[in-house]
Design a protein around this motif. Structure first.
Motif, PDB file in Angstrom:
ATOM      1  N   PRO A  95      -7.024  17.861-125.031  1.00 20.45           N
ATOM      2  CA  PRO A  95      -6.171  18.707-124.178  1.00 20.45           C
ATOM      3  C   PRO A  95      -6.852  20.030-123.851  1.00 20.45           C
ATOM      4  N   GLN A  96      -6.544  20.556-122.674  1.00 17.30           N
ATOM      5  CA  GLN A  96      -6.946  21.913-122.327  1.00 17.30           C
ATOM      6  C   GLN A  96      -5.730  22.634-121.759  1.00 17.30           C
ATOM      7  N   LEU A  97      -5.486  22.596-120.456  1.00 14.03           N
ATOM      8  CA  LEU A  97      -4.268  23.205-119.926  1.00 14.03           C
ATOM      9  C   LEU A  97      -3.068  22.260-120.012  1.00 14.03           C
ATOM     10  N   ASP A 113       2.344  17.068-119.772  1.00 12.95           N
ATOM     11  CA  ASP A 113       3.087  18.229-120.262  1.00 12.95           C
ATOM     12  C   ASP A 113       2.086  19.375-120.360  1.00 12.95           C
ATOM     13  N   LEU A 114       2.463  20.558-119.856  1.00 12.25           N
ATOM     14  CA  LEU A 114       1.514  21.654-119.683  1.00 12.25           C
ATOM     15  C   LEU A 114       1.663  22.727-120.755  1.00 12.25           C
ATOM     16  N   ARG A 115       0.579  23.428-120.982  1.00  3.59           N
ATOM     17  CA  ARG A 115       0.550  24.497-121.975  1.00  3.59           C
ATOM     18  C   ARG A 115       1.400  25.676-121.502  1.00  3.59           C
ATOM     19  N   ARG A 116       2.253  26.169-122.399  1.00  4.56           N
ATOM     20  CA  ARG A 116       3.093  27.327-122.078  1.00  4.56           C
ATOM     21  C   ARG A 116       2.350  28.630-122.356  1.00  4.56           C
ATOM     22  N   GLY A 117       2.797  29.705-121.708  1.00  6.36           N
ATOM     23  CA  GLY A 117       2.305  31.039-122.012  1.00  6.36           C
ATOM     24  C   GLY A 117       0.901  31.350-121.516  1.00  6.36           C
ATOM     25  N   VAL A 118       0.421  30.592-120.553  1.00  2.00           N
ATOM     26  CA  VAL A 118      -0.924  30.815-120.006  1.00  2.00           C
ATOM     27  C   VAL A 118      -0.798  31.587-118.688  1.00  2.00           C
ATOM     28  N   THR A 119      -1.653  32.584-118.507  1.00  3.73           N
ATOM     29  CA  THR A 119      -1.668  33.331-117.248  1.00  3.73           C
ATOM     30  C   THR A 119      -3.060  33.283-116.632  1.00  3.73           C
TER      31      THR A 119
END
Length: 583
Positions: A95-97, A113-119
C-alpha cells in the motif's frame, strides 16, 4: 584602527557578559540570546546531493518515459500502490496512498480504500475525488474520448499504449467511481491481470488537482505538486533540481531536509566530482572509473548478485530492413568487444525479458558475430552473390570492404543514431561501422539529443535506421518488456515491428490469469523473435540484444539506507547519515 579596537572591546564585553549570565541561570542566557548579545551558529541543514548526468525531460508523470524524469517524480509523487523496493528480490506490491483493495469475481473491477489524513504539498486534501480526477486526466491524455487536441501542450501521452489492450484499440480503464470520501472503484473494459502492477507506474501517481492543469501538460518550468516526502522547488536546466522536505508528510519524515540533483552531463567530470566528494550518490559511474571508486576508502560500491533489468539493444527499422537484412546485421556485430571493452561491467543482453524476471527464456540462442553467415545473408539478397563469403581470408575480402550496399539500395548509407553526449554510444557506432564494413554495408551517423531521439522515434521513426537504446520495465511483469517494444500500437516500438503472430500472443497474455501459463507465452515470443537457430521468419531480429547491466550503486561511505534495486529506481526517502534512520 580605532574601529577595530572598538569592535575588539565590544566582543570581549559580550563574552564576559555571556559568562556572567551563564553563571546566573539559563533564563538569563536565553535573554542574552534574544537580545542579540550572544550569537548562535545556525543549525546545519541536512542536505543530500545526487550527481546525475541529465535533468528531467518533463515534469508531468502522465507523459514521462525516461529515468531522469522518473527520478524527480519519485521524490515528490506517490501512487495508490507501489513495489517494496527495499525487499530484494521479491519487490511485492504494498500500500501507498491506498490502504487496501479488492477485486470482483470477474476481475474487471477493483475497489480501493484510501489513506486518511494525507494532504498535497499545496495544503489541499487527498481523497477519492483527487484519485478520480487523476485517473480521468490519464484517460484524457491517452485519448480515450477521441477529442484530444494535438497542439503541442496536449498531444498523446508518450506511454499511452501501456493503458490499452494489445491491439491498441480498447483502453484498459473504463471509469473511476467515487464511492465515498475515501473509497473509489476502478472499472476495467476487460480483465487485465497486471493492473495493480500497472498502477505502480509513474503515469498513475497522484498530482494535486488544485495545482495541476487537467487538460494540458505540466510545463518544464511549471510546478510539480504531490503528497510525497519531498516538495519540488525548482529546475535550472542542465544545472540542478532542488527539493525540500515535506514537513507534513503522512509517514515518518525523511532524514534529509534538502535534496539537490546536481547535473553534470559530462561523464568524466561527473565521476571526478564524485571522487572529490562533491556529491553523496553518483549515477553513471564509468567502467574506467569503477576500480578507482572500489579502492577509495571514502566510497561504497555495491553490486547486486543479479544483472539489472535494463535491456540494452540495437533497434532496427524493421519497415526498411527486412528479416534478411536484420539477420546479416545481427551476425556482423562484435558483441564480445561491446561487453568487455565498451560497456563493461556488463553481460550479454537477454532476448528482451531480463534473466531475473519470470518468463525469461534461457534456452534462446542469440546471434553472435559470424561474418561468414552475415555475408551469406547478404548474398541471399543478391549482394556479392558470386563472391567468396569466407571470413577471414576469403578470396573477395577487398571486394566486401570496398562495397557500399546500403547506398546501392537506398541512395544513402545506413544511418546510425548517436545520442548527444554519450561517449559509449559513439564508441559502439564506431565499432558498428567497422563491423558492417566487413559485409559491404556503408554507414553514417546522425547526432540527436535525447528529446530529439524520443520525438523522432514517436513521430517519424522512418528517419532512423538503427539506434542503440536501453529499456527498463515500468512494472515487474514481462508483458511490460514485450508489449511496449514489440506491439505496433506502442509509441515505444521504434523498430516498427508489425507481426501478427506476436500481437496474438501478447493479446492472449494480457488475459491469462495463470502466471505460469502467461510466462510460457512470453517464452514463445522470445524464441520466435530472437533464436538464431530457427529458420528465417518475418519478425526475426527486430533488435540486436547487446547488454544487461550489472546493478551497481556508488555512493559516499557515510550515506546509509540506500535502496538497492534492479528496477533502477532512485529512492531518496530511505537515505540517511549517521547511526539512525529517520524513516
Amino acid at each position: 584602527s580605532e574601529f577595530n579596537m572598538e569592535m575588539e572591546k565590544k566582543n570581549i564585553a559580550i563574552i564576559i557578559l555571556a559568562v556572567v549570565l551563564a553563571a546566573s541561570g539559563i533564563g538569563n542566557v536565553m535573554l542574552a540570546i534574544n537580545l542579540g548579545l550572544v550569537e548562535l551558529e545556525p543549525a546545519e541543514i541536512k542536505t543530500v546531493v545526487i550527481l546525475k548526468g541529465g535533468g528531467p525531460a518533463t515534469l508531468d508523470p502522465v507523459t514521462t518515459w525516461d529515468y531522469d524524469s522518473f527520478d524527480v517524480q519519485l521524490q515528490v509523487l506517490e501512487g495508490l500502490v507501489t513495489y517494496n523496493l527495499s525487499n530484494h528480490p521479491t519487490y511485492e506490491i504494498i500500500p501507498q496512498l491506498a490502504t487496501s483493495w479488492g477485486w470482483n469475481a470477474a476481475k474487471d473491477s477493483i475497489w480501493f480504500d484510501l489513506r486518511r489524513g494525507v494532504t498535497f504539498h499545496d495544503g489541499t486534501p487527498f481523497n477519492a475525488e483527487a484519485v478520480k480526477w487523476n485517473f480521468d486526466r490519464v484517460q484524457h491524455f491517452i485519448n480515450v474520448t477521441g477529442d484530444l487536441v494535438a497542439n503541442g501542450t496536449s498531444d498523446l501521452a508518450f506511454p499511452s499504449s501501456l493503458y490499452y489492450d494489445s491491439a491498441g484499440t480498447t483502453p484498459i480503464m473504463n471509469d473511476t467511481v467515487v464511492n465515498s470520501e475515501y473509497n473509489v472503484t476502478v472499472n476495467l473494459n476487460f480483465p487485465f491481470v497486471m493492473f495493480l502492477d500497472l498502477l505502480t507506474f509513474e503515469a498513475t501517481t497522484i498530482v494535486s488537482p488544485a495545482s495541476t492543469p487537467k487538460y494540458s501538460y505540466i510545463q518544464i518550468d511549471g510546478d510539480l505538486v504531490g503528497t510525497g516526502p519531498y516538495v519540488y522547488d525548482s529546475y535550472t536546466a542542465d544545472t540542478e533540481v532542488r527539493f525540500h522536505r515535506n514537513e507534513d508528510y503522512w509517514a515518518p519524515l525523511p532524514y534529509f531536509e534538502e535534496l539537490v540533483f546536481s547535473i553534470i552531463k559530462d561523464g568524466i567530470a561527473r565521476n571526478i566530482a564524485g571522487l572529490a566528494r562533491e556529491g553523496d550518490f553518483i549515477q553513471g559511474v564509468s567502467s574506467e572509473m569503477l576500480p578507482t571508486f572500489n579502492s577509495s576508502i571514502y566510497h561504497t560500491v555495491f553490486q547486486l548478485a543479479e544483472a539489472d533489468l535494463l535491456y540494452g539493444y540495437l533497434e532496427f527499422n524493421t519497415q526498411k530492413l527486412n528479416s534478411t537484412w536484420r539477420d546479416a546485421l545481427s551476425h556482423a556485430i562484435n558483441y564480445t568487444y561491446i561487453i568487455e571493452e565498451i560497456l563493461y561491467p556488463a553481460v550479454r543482453a537477454p532476448p528482451a525479458v531480463p534473466s531475473g524476471m519470470p518468463g525469461h527464456n534461457a534456452s534462446v540462442v542469440l546471434p553472435v558475430m559470424d561474418i561468414t553467415r552475415a555475408r551469406e545473408a547478404m548474398q541471399r539478397m543478391g549482394f556479392g552473390a558470386a563472391w567468396d563469403s569466407t571470413f577471414p581470408g576469403g578470396a573477395n575480402e577487398a571486394d566486401w570492404l570496398a562495397a557500399s550496399f546500403a547506398f546501392d539500395t537506398w541512395g544513402a548509407a545506413l544511418d546510425l543514431n548517436h545520442h548527444d553526449g554519450s561517449t559509449s554510444n559513439q564508441r559502439v557506432n564506431t565499432l558498428l561501422a567497422a563491423n558492417f564494413a566487413l559485409i559491404g554495408v556503408d554507414t553514417d551517423t546522425t547526432l540527436r539529443t535525447w528529446s530529439e531521439y524520443l520525438a523522432t522515434g514517436q513521430f517519424s521513426p522512418d528517419d532512423m535506421d538503427l539506434s542503440m537504446v536501453y529499456w527498463g520495465p515500468d512494472y515487474l511483469d514481462a508483458f511490460n518488456m514485450l508489449d511496449p517494444l514489440l506491439n505496433n500500437a506502442s509509441a515505444s516500438n521504434f523498430a516498427q515491428l508489425d507481426d501478427q503472430k506476436v500481437l496474438d500472443w501478447l493479446a492472449l497474455a494480457a488475459v491469462t490469469a495463470n502466471a505460469t501459463a502467461r510466462q510460457q507465452i512470453y517464452m514463445k515470443i522470445q524464441s520466435y523473435l530472437f533464436d538464431a537457430r530457427l529458420p528465417e521468419r518475418y519478425g526475426q531480429f527486430p533488435h540486436a540484444p547487446l547488454i544487461a547491466g550489472t546493478a551497481i550503486d556508488v555512493h559516499d561511505v557515510t550515506l546509509n539506507g540506500v535502496t538497492y534495486n534492479v528496477l533502477g529506481r532512485l529512492i531518496v526517502y530511505t537515505m540517511y547519515k549517521g547511526n539512525q534512520s529517520a524513516v
